[in-house]
Write an enzyme that holds these catalytic residues in place. Structure first.
Site, mmCIF file in Angstrom:
data_model
loop_
_atom_site.group_PDB
_atom_site.id
_atom_site.type_symbol
_atom_site.label_atom_id
_atom_site.label_comp_id
_atom_site.label_asym_id
_atom_site.label_seq_id
_atom_site.Cartn_x
_atom_site.Cartn_y
_atom_site.Cartn_z
ATOM 1 C CB SER A 143 -0.993 -0.035 1.311
ATOM 2 O OG SER A 143 -1.471 1.176 1.469
ATOM 3 C CE1 TYR A 155 -4.219 -2.343 5.161
ATOM 4 C CE2 TYR A 155 -3.708 0.132 4.913
ATOM 5 C CZ TYR A 155 -4.016 -1.165 4.315
ATOM 6 O OH TYR A 155 -3.960 -1.719 3.018
HETATM 7 N N1 LIG Z 1 -8.848 -0.221 -0.817
HETATM 8 C C1 LIG Z 1 -7.731 0.384 -0.833
HETATM 9 O O1 LIG Z 1 -7.780 1.858 -0.746
HETATM 10 C C2 LIG Z 1 -6.364 -0.067 -0.577
HETATM 11 C C3 LIG Z 1 -5.304 0.550 -0.672
HETATM 12 C C4 LIG Z 1 -4.052 -0.207 -0.459
HETATM 13 C C5 LIG Z 1 -4.144 -1.507 -0.305
HETATM 14 N N2 LIG Z 1 -5.147 -2.102 -0.381
HETATM 15 C C6 LIG Z 1 -5.156 -3.660 -0.126
HETATM 16 O O2 LIG Z 1 -5.399 -4.246 -1.157
HETATM 17 C C7 LIG Z 1 -5.613 -5.530 -0.913
HETATM 18 C C8 LIG Z 1 -7.462 -5.842 -1.277
HETATM 19 O O3 LIG Z 1 -8.049 -5.079 -0.593
HETATM 20 P P1 LIG Z 1 -9.206 -4.319 -1.258
HETATM 21 O O4 LIG Z 1 -9.270 -2.933 -1.242
HETATM 22 O O5 LIG Z 1 -9.695 -4.987 -2.637
HETATM 23 O O6 LIG Z 1 -10.549 -4.848 -0.220
HETATM 24 P P2 LIG Z 1 -11.774 -5.718 -0.258
HETATM 25 O O7 LIG Z 1 -12.549 -5.382 -1.474
HETATM 26 O O8 LIG Z 1 -12.303 -5.700 1.197
HETATM 27 O O9 LIG Z 1 -11.073 -7.209 -0.624
HETATM 28 C C9 LIG Z 1 -10.512 -7.876 0.413
HETATM 29 C C10 LIG Z 1 -9.995 -9.566 0.175
HETATM 30 O O10 LIG Z 1 -9.333 -10.143 1.115
HETATM 31 C C11 LIG Z 1 -9.991 -11.281 1.397
HETATM 32 N N3 LIG Z 1 -9.432 -11.589 2.950
HETATM 33 C C12 LIG Z 1 -9.636 -10.774 4.206
HETATM 34 N N4 LIG Z 1 -9.307 -11.647 5.072
HETATM 35 C C13 LIG Z 1 -9.007 -12.873 4.803
HETATM 36 C C14 LIG Z 1 -8.740 -13.922 5.347
HETATM 37 N N5 LIG Z 1 -8.498 -14.095 6.726
HETATM 38 N N6 LIG Z 1 -8.446 -15.022 4.603
HETATM 39 C C15 LIG Z 1 -8.492 -15.272 3.313
HETATM 40 N N7 LIG Z 1 -9.008 -13.884 2.710
HETATM 41 C C16 LIG Z 1 -9.214 -13.019 3.471
HETATM 42 C C17 LIG Z 1 -11.534 -10.699 1.566
HETATM 43 O O11 LIG Z 1 -12.009 -11.923 1.370
HETATM 44 P P3 LIG Z 1 -13.118 -12.710 2.432
HETATM 45 O O12 LIG Z 1 -13.902 -11.867 3.035
HETATM 46 O O13 LIG Z 1 -14.135 -13.282 1.320
HETATM 47 O O14 LIG Z 1 -12.434 -13.719 3.004
HETATM 48 C C18 LIG Z 1 -11.323 -10.010 0.045
HETATM 49 O O15 LIG Z 1 -11.512 -10.931 -0.849
HETATM 50 C C19 LIG Z 1 -5.693 -5.651 0.753
HETATM 51 O O16 LIG Z 1 -4.446 -6.168 1.007
HETATM 52 C C20 LIG Z 1 -5.760 -4.232 1.172
HETATM 53 O O17 LIG Z 1 -4.878 -4.040 2.392
HETATM 54 C C21 LIG Z 1 -6.307 -1.461 -0.561
#
Ligand SMILES: NC(=O)c1ccc[n+]([C@@H]2O[C@H](COP(=O)([O-])OP(=O)(O)OC[C@H]3O[C@@H](n4cnc5c(N)ncnc54)[C@H](OP(=O)(O)O)[C@@H]3O)[C@@H](O)[C@H]2O)c1
Length: 234
Positions: A143, A155
């Site tokens: 991130s 985080y």
């Molecule tokens: N959105 C942002 O602004 C942003 C910015 C920088 C980085 N990120 C990173 O991008 C990545 C994806 O996030 P996103 O933004 O796409 O959010 P999201 O739509 O909430 O997706 C998160 C994913 O992680 C899975 N997950 C969470 N805990 C888990 C576990 N214990 N085991 C297996 N799967 C798990 C969730 O699936 P289930 O709940 O079905 O398990 C979901 O598929 C994350 O690492 C997040 O930190 C996001």
């Protein structure tokens, strides 16, 4: 969405594939001809996505809590049993929490470390043997918060660990033919946020960055991609 016949037929395993960045990446990768192994805890969402991407021959839905080492080993084994190889891995599962060292709960910190850091490390550990055989590609979602500390953000601490993990893995795998890429998004409009952010990137914007790194020839390793919305200052 109509999925055309495979162009690459490579096998791409994605954690956090049930939603947001992981699901968008799976859709773009399917269009580029990858076979997918989709992992997360939400089986129904994974099943629906696997159906959309062409069913069992093209996409395998595997329920996996990334904090569980046995589940991660089963995930890698199922991928190999089904498709015989793993060519790319995206350690992407993760979540955030309230900012402020007095705001979030110790329980949420613990889950965040287990998911964002330990879970990503387990994904690497479970898949590196197969990636070495395929001279494949490992990608991790860090991130912007993994490059600069944000006020009171635990985080951000976990994502600094992921950034370090990407570089540590790159050095560890150097000479094996395996490429390592850190994806470092700014604010992306996904279910990561309880309230939808304004002026954010789209999950598809990050998926395109992943596809760019994957599409490079074998001698090119895109080590880091940091992407902010144009209006995001920090
Ligand atoms: N959105 C942002 O602004 C942003 C910015 C920088 C980085 N990120 C990173 O991008 C990545 C994806 O996030 P996103 O933004 O796409 O959010 P999201 O739509 O909430 O997706 C998160 C994913 O992680 C899975 N997950 C969470 N805990 C888990 C576990 N214990 N085991 C297996 N799967 C798990 C969730 O699936 P289930 O709940 O079905 O398990 C979901 O598929 C994350 O690492 C997040 O930190 C996001």
């Amino acid at each position: 969405m109509t999925i055309e016949p495979a162009a690459t037929d490579g096998v791409f395993l994605i954690t956090g594939a049930s939603s947001g960045i992981g699901a968008a990446t799976a859709r773009q990768a399917a269009l580029a001809g990858w076979r997918l192994v989709l992992a997360a805890r939400s089986q129904e969402k994974l099943d629906a996505l696997a159906d959309e991407l062409g069913g069992a021959e093209r996409a395998l839905a595997v329920r996996c809590d990334v904090t569980d080492w046995d589940a991660q080993q089963r995930l890698a084994a199922l991928a190999l049993e089904t498709y015989g190889q793993i060519d790319a891995v995206f350690a992407n599962a993760g979540f955030g929490g309230a900012r402020g060292f007095l705001a979030d709960t110790p329980e949420n910190w613990r889950e965040m470390v287990l998911t964002n850091v330990y879970g990503a490390a387990l994904t690497l550990r479970a898949t590196i043997p197969a990636l070495k055989r395929s001279r494949g590609h490992l990608l991790l979602t860090s991130s912007v918060a993994g490059r600069r500390a944000l006020p009171g953000s635990f985080y951000s601490c976990t994502k600094h660990a992921v950034t370090a993990m990407g570089e540590a893995a790159r050095l560890d795998l150097n000479g094996s033919g395996v490429r390592v890429t850190l994806i470092e998004p700014g604010v992306v409009d996904t279910p990561f946020f309880e309230r939808r952010p304004s002026a954010a990137l789209l999950d598809d914007d990050i998926a395109r960055a992943v596809m760019y790194a994957l599409a490079q020839p074998p001698h090119v390793d895109v080590n880091e991609i940091l992407i902010r919305p144009t209006t995001q200052p920090l």
